[in-house]
Design a protein around this motif. Structure first.
Motif, short mmCIF file in Angstrom:
data_model
loop_
_atom_site.label_atom_id
_atom_site.label_comp_id
_atom_site.label_asym_id
_atom_site.label_seq_id
_atom_site.Cartn_x
_atom_site.Cartn_y
_atom_site.Cartn_z
N THR A 88 0.83 -1.21 0.00
CA THR A 88 0.00 0.00 0.00
C THR A 88 0.86 1.25 0.00
O THR A 88 0.54 2.24 -0.67
N TRP A 89 1.96 1.22 0.74
CA TRP A 89 2.87 2.38 0.73
C TRP A 89 4.21 2.02 0.06
O TRP A 89 5.20 2.74 0.21
N GLY A 90 4.23 0.92 -0.71
CA GLY A 90 5.46 0.53 -1.39
C GLY A 90 5.65 1.19 -2.74
O GLY A 90 6.66 0.96 -3.40
N SER A 91 4.69 2.01 -3.16
CA SER A 91 4.81 2.73 -4.42
C SER A 91 4.77 4.23 -4.15
O SER A 91 4.44 4.67 -3.05
N HIS A 92 5.09 4.99 -5.18
CA HIS A 92 5.03 6.44 -5.04
C HIS A 92 3.62 6.90 -4.68
O HIS A 92 3.42 7.68 -3.75
N GLU A 93 2.63 6.40 -5.43
CA GLU A 93 1.27 6.88 -5.23
C GLU A 93 0.73 6.49 -3.86
O GLU A 93 0.14 7.31 -3.14
N GLY A 94 0.93 5.23 -3.49
CA GLY A 94 0.43 4.78 -2.20
C GLY A 94 1.13 5.44 -1.04
O GLY A 94 0.51 5.77 -0.01
N SER A 95 2.44 5.65 -1.17
CA SER A 95 3.18 6.29 -0.08
C SER A 95 2.72 7.72 0.15
O SER A 95 2.74 8.22 1.27
N MET A 96 2.26 8.39 -0.91
CA MET A 96 1.75 9.75 -0.74
C MET A 96 0.43 9.76 0.02
O MET A 96 0.15 10.69 0.79
N VAL A 97 -0.40 8.73 -0.20
CA VAL A 97 -1.65 8.64 0.57
C VAL A 97 -1.32 8.45 2.05
O VAL A 97 -1.94 9.06 2.93
N LEU A 98 -0.33 7.59 2.35
CA LEU A 98 0.10 7.41 3.73
C LEU A 98 0.66 8.72 4.28
O LEU A 98 0.37 9.11 5.42
N TRP A 99 1.47 9.42 3.50
CA TRP A 99 2.06 10.70 3.90
C TRP A 99 0.96 11.70 4.27
O TRP A 99 1.03 12.36 5.31
N VAL A 100 -0.06 11.79 3.41
CA VAL A 100 -1.16 12.72 3.65
C VAL A 100 -1.91 12.35 4.92
O VAL A 100 -2.26 13.23 5.73
N TRP A 101 -2.17 11.06 5.11
CA TRP A 101 -2.89 10.65 6.31
C TRP A 101 -2.10 10.99 7.57
O TRP A 101 -2.65 11.51 8.54
N ILE A 102 -0.80 10.72 7.55
CA ILE A 102 0.03 11.04 8.72
C ILE A 102 0.04 12.54 8.97
O ILE A 102 -0.02 12.99 10.12
N LEU A 103 0.10 13.34 7.90
CA LEU A 103 0.08 14.79 8.07
C LEU A 103 -1.22 15.25 8.72
O LEU A 103 -1.21 16.08 9.64
N THR A 104 -2.33 14.71 8.27
CA THR A 104 -3.61 15.10 8.88
C THR A 104 -3.73 14.59 10.31
O THR A 104 -4.39 15.22 11.14
N ILE A 132 -0.40 23.35 4.41
CA ILE A 132 0.57 22.30 4.07
C ILE A 132 -0.18 21.07 3.57
O ILE A 132 0.23 20.42 2.59
N GLY A 133 -1.28 20.74 4.25
CA GLY A 133 -2.09 19.62 3.80
C GLY A 133 -2.67 19.83 2.41
O GLY A 133 -2.73 18.89 1.60
N VAL A 134 -3.09 21.05 2.11
CA VAL A 134 -3.61 21.35 0.77
C VAL A 134 -2.56 21.03 -0.29
O VAL A 134 -2.87 20.42 -1.33
N GLY A 135 -1.32 21.42 -0.03
CA GLY A 135 -0.26 21.17 -1.01
C GLY A 135 -0.05 19.69 -1.27
O GLY A 135 0.02 19.25 -2.43
N PHE A 136 0.04 18.91 -0.21
CA PHE A 136 0.32 17.48 -0.39
C PHE A 136 -0.88 16.71 -0.92
O PHE A 136 -0.73 15.79 -1.73
N ILE A 137 -2.08 17.05 -0.47
CA ILE A 137 -3.26 16.35 -0.99
C ILE A 137 -3.49 16.70 -2.45
O ILE A 137 -3.88 15.83 -3.25
N ALA A 138 -3.23 17.95 -2.82
CA ALA A 138 -3.34 18.32 -4.24
C ALA A 138 -2.35 17.51 -5.07
O ALA A 138 -2.67 17.04 -6.18
N PHE A 139 -1.14 17.33 -4.54
CA PHE A 139 -0.15 16.52 -5.25
C PHE A 139 -0.64 15.09 -5.42
O PHE A 139 -0.51 14.49 -6.50
N SER A 140 -1.23 14.51 -4.36
CA SER A 140 -1.72 13.14 -4.42
C SER A 140 -2.91 13.01 -5.37
O SER A 140 -3.01 12.03 -6.12
N LEU A 141 -3.78 13.99 -5.38
CA LEU A 141 -4.98 13.92 -6.23
C LEU A 141 -4.68 14.15 -7.70
O LEU A 141 -5.18 13.42 -8.57
N PHE A 142 -3.85 15.14 -7.99
CA PHE A 142 -3.69 15.59 -9.37
C PHE A 142 -2.42 15.10 -10.05
O PHE A 142 -2.36 15.05 -11.28
#
Length: 666
Positions: A88-104, A132-142
């Motif tokens: 789940t966090w072993g890829s770029h995309e999945g690790s960003m979702v984990l990153w966003v969750w930890i940030l929130t 800061i969350g807006v920046g990272f979630i936007a990165f993950s979404l778009f």
């Protein structure tokens, strides 16, 4: 359906973070108390929806939903379930979702556990965390959508998880590392909030310090676990490779260590305010730079994710906005962060200042050594290589004065210290450290290595100095339990962390100097002797794992005719990714490791082996663990809990009245 719900949850988290970035900051600007009060529910809701998005992604991996591109690219149906969750966090995309969750989660923690902060300060901090969350979630979404599907066409089998990541260490290492990286966003938010308000005092430092300690503790554990994973999984037997991505995590750790010390000075003495603010900004900026290096593809590493120039550009722009905006705000508020306290040349303030100088110098060395080859090539000046000898030599010279000051610092008083009373105890400690160092050298039956002797001396000096200082303070406070109880938890935490550093220095010096290795050819029944240990190859046979095959070797180890252990080394071939991996056999003891890795097949039913004996290598990770325990112990200090926070007002007095006055002024 579940991936779409995850995408929707992440979108909701983005919208809530955007509101969190706008509403509380608007309330702090206009004095609107209702807007400020909305910060907490917005933070909690953003964390909830980010968590739901992560759970949805994990469910897609667990159920082998190969219609999701991310799942098909990084998992397979034959992968064990625990590695499916790791994927789940072993890829770029999945690790960003984990990153966003930890940030929130960090943002929600600030909302929940900072009830006694003045309302305006809390609103500003949560608003900054929201942006800061807006920046990272936007990165993950778009830029890196983890939920994108490949319908109507999709594979019936996935590409499997990178074999390097199919290890227990990778289950824990990324979450811990991200907890540290993202946790420094809280320190950054505290610094920006203080710059906006213009209030820098000991109370502000006391509020920010526990959050910084917590982030530093997680980053320390993450780095140590990553070092252990590389030692065990890569098959080389090294514990640190000065890999660019390793360096990317090491730089915020170094600056974060300096930040912890400057926060202590600001809290105790009301000075070093400029240092504290700049270090808080720099620590998080270096964390963002680490994310950029790992995810942009500008540096090549076994730790980095797939390259994508557009993702790198997004992160670079975000990094420039954070660094440029924070430095601009600092420049505008520079006068308000000047310190007025005075101190003499021989004082604890100067000791901490000196250690911070060495910390920042070390950071500069790592920064230049990591990025200079890249700049050199991009400027058309050719290719250069900066490797292990450069880093080892520079850190050797920096560690000597740093360790001397680290051992001396706890003995020196704030503001001014007379040197005469310190001579007897420190002379005794220096002599004792020399005896311990020479004794350990004699125990290894070798005295030719100056590096080991210096490392042992420095480690013994720091560790014994820390213990001696605690003993002296206990005697001053009273005999027995009375004296022990009077020392604060943060003091014991500091002592434990310093002892951890000492243990790590000794481990590095000993394993670097006295490790021995041999590359040998062995058939069944052959015996190889190394450092008195006899390694006998008992058997070679085929492997049959859930998603891999390969060869395995069983060895028996004896010393002076006495059985020590059996070792099991593997050379795995992962069938889906067509990748070969080495699984080293390790027999660990506190004093040494026996390390055997299986090499290549040779003619005549023989195999190549790398056999190593690594003394004191476990002390490196034990030292890191002790440093993390020290940070945790410091977090238990009563000053950082409810009783102190009730007194944590601005210099004028009560929190609530001060907040109301500031609201009225706003």
């Amino acid at each position: 359906m579940i991936p779409e719900l995850g995408q929707l949850a992440l979108t909701f988290s983005f919208a809530l973070s955007l509101l969190l970035g706008i509403v509380p900051l608007y309330g702090s600007y206009t004095g609107n108390e209702r807007a400020l009060m909305l910060g907490k529910p917005l933070a909690l809701a953003a964390a909830l929806f980010a968590g739901l998005a992560f759970v949805a992604l994990a469910y897609a991996f667990y159920t082998d939903d190969f219609t999701v591109i991310n799942v098909a690219s990084n998992s397979s149906s034959v992968l064990p379930w625990y590695y499916k969750l790791t994927a789940t966090w072993g890829s770029h995309e999945g690790s960003m979702v984990l990153w966003v969750w930890i940030l929130t989660l960090w943002t929600a923690a600030v909302a929940l556990f900072s009830k006694q902060l003045p309302l305006l300060m809390q609103g500003r901090i949560l608003g900054i965390m929201g942006w800061i969350g807006v920046g990272f979630i936007a990165f993950s979404l778009f830029m890196s959508n983890a939920f994108e599907r490949s319908l109507p066409y999709f594979p019936v089998e996935g590409n499997d998880l990178n074999p390097l990541l199919q290890d227990f260490g990778m289950i824990i290492h990324p979450p811990l590392l991200y907890m540290g990286y993202v946790g420094f966003a809280v320190s950054f938010a505290f610094a920006i909030a203080a710059l906006l308000s213009g209030k820098f005092d000991s109370t502000w430092a006391r509020w920010a310090r526990p959050w910084t300690l917590a982030a530093w503790m997680f980053l320390t554990l993450g780095i140590m676990l990553g070092s252990w994973w590389a030692y065990k999984e890569l098959g080389w037997g090294g514990w640190w490779f000065w890999d660019p991505v390793e360096n990317a995590s090491f730089m915020p750790w170094l600056v974060g260590t300096a930040l912890i010390h400057t926060l202590a000075v600001t809290e105790k003495r009301g000075t070093f305010k400029s240092w504290t603010v700049l270090l808080a900004l720099a620590t998080f900026s270096l964390s963002l730079m680490g994310a950029f290096l790992v995810r942009s593809g500008v540096l090549v590493s076994v730790h980095s994710f797939a390259t994508d120039p557009s993702r790198g550009m997004f992160l670079l722009v975000f990094l420039l906005i954070v660094i440029g905006g924070s430095l601009l705000l600092y420049g505008l508020r520079m006068r308000s962060v000047r310190s007025q306290a005075r101190y003499q040349l021989f004082s604890r303030e100067v000791m901490l200042w000196g250690n911070n100088v060495f910390m920042l110098t070390a950071t500069l060395v790592v920064f230049l050594g990591t990025l200079l080859p890249l700049f050199h090539q991009e400027l058309g000046l050719g290719t250069i290589s900066i490797g292990e000898p450069f880093f080892n030599a520079m850190f050797f010279y920096l560690t000597i004065p740093f360790s001397l000051l680290l051992g001396l610092g706890p003995w020196v008083r704030w503001k001014q210290q007379k040197w005469q009373p310190l001579i007897p105890p420190l002379a005794m400690i220096a002599v004792a450290a020399l005896i311990v160092a020479v004794g350990l050298m004699a125990a290894t039956q070798s005295v030719q290595a100056n590096v080991a002797l210096i490392g042992l001396l420095l480690g013994a000096w720091v560790g014994m100095s820390a213990l001696g200082e605690v003993g002296q303070r206990i005697r001053q406070f009273g005999q027995g339990l009375a004296g022990i109880r009077k020392l604060s938890a943060s003091h014991y935490g500091m002592t434990t962390a310093h002892i951890g550093f000492a243990v790590m220095v000794i481990g590095i010096a000993m394993t670097t100097t006295y490790s021995v290795e041999r590359d040998v050819r062995m058939q069944v029944g052959d015996t190889v002797t190394l450092s008195g240990y006899e390694f006998t190859l008992l058997d070679l046979y085929k492997l049959d794992g859930p998603n891999f095959g390969g060869e395995a070797a069983d060895l028996k180890v004896e010393r002076d005719g006495r059985f020590i252990t059996n070792l099991h080394a593997e050379k795995r071939f992962y069938t889906i990714q067509r990748t070969v991996m080495t699984e080293a056999a390790i027999h660990a003891r506190l004093s040494r490791d026996l390390y055997v890795s299986l090499g290549e097949a040779l003619p005549g039913d023989a195999w190549s082996f790398k056999v190593q004996v690594k003394p004191f290598v476990r002390w490196i990770w034990l030292g890191g663990l002790l440093m993390a325990i020290g940070a945790t112990w410091s977090l238990l200090d009563v000053r950082y809990r409810r009783k102190v926070l009730r007194r944590a007002a601005a210099p004028s007095g009560d929190d609530q009245s001060d907040a109301k006055k500031e609201l009225a002024h706003a």
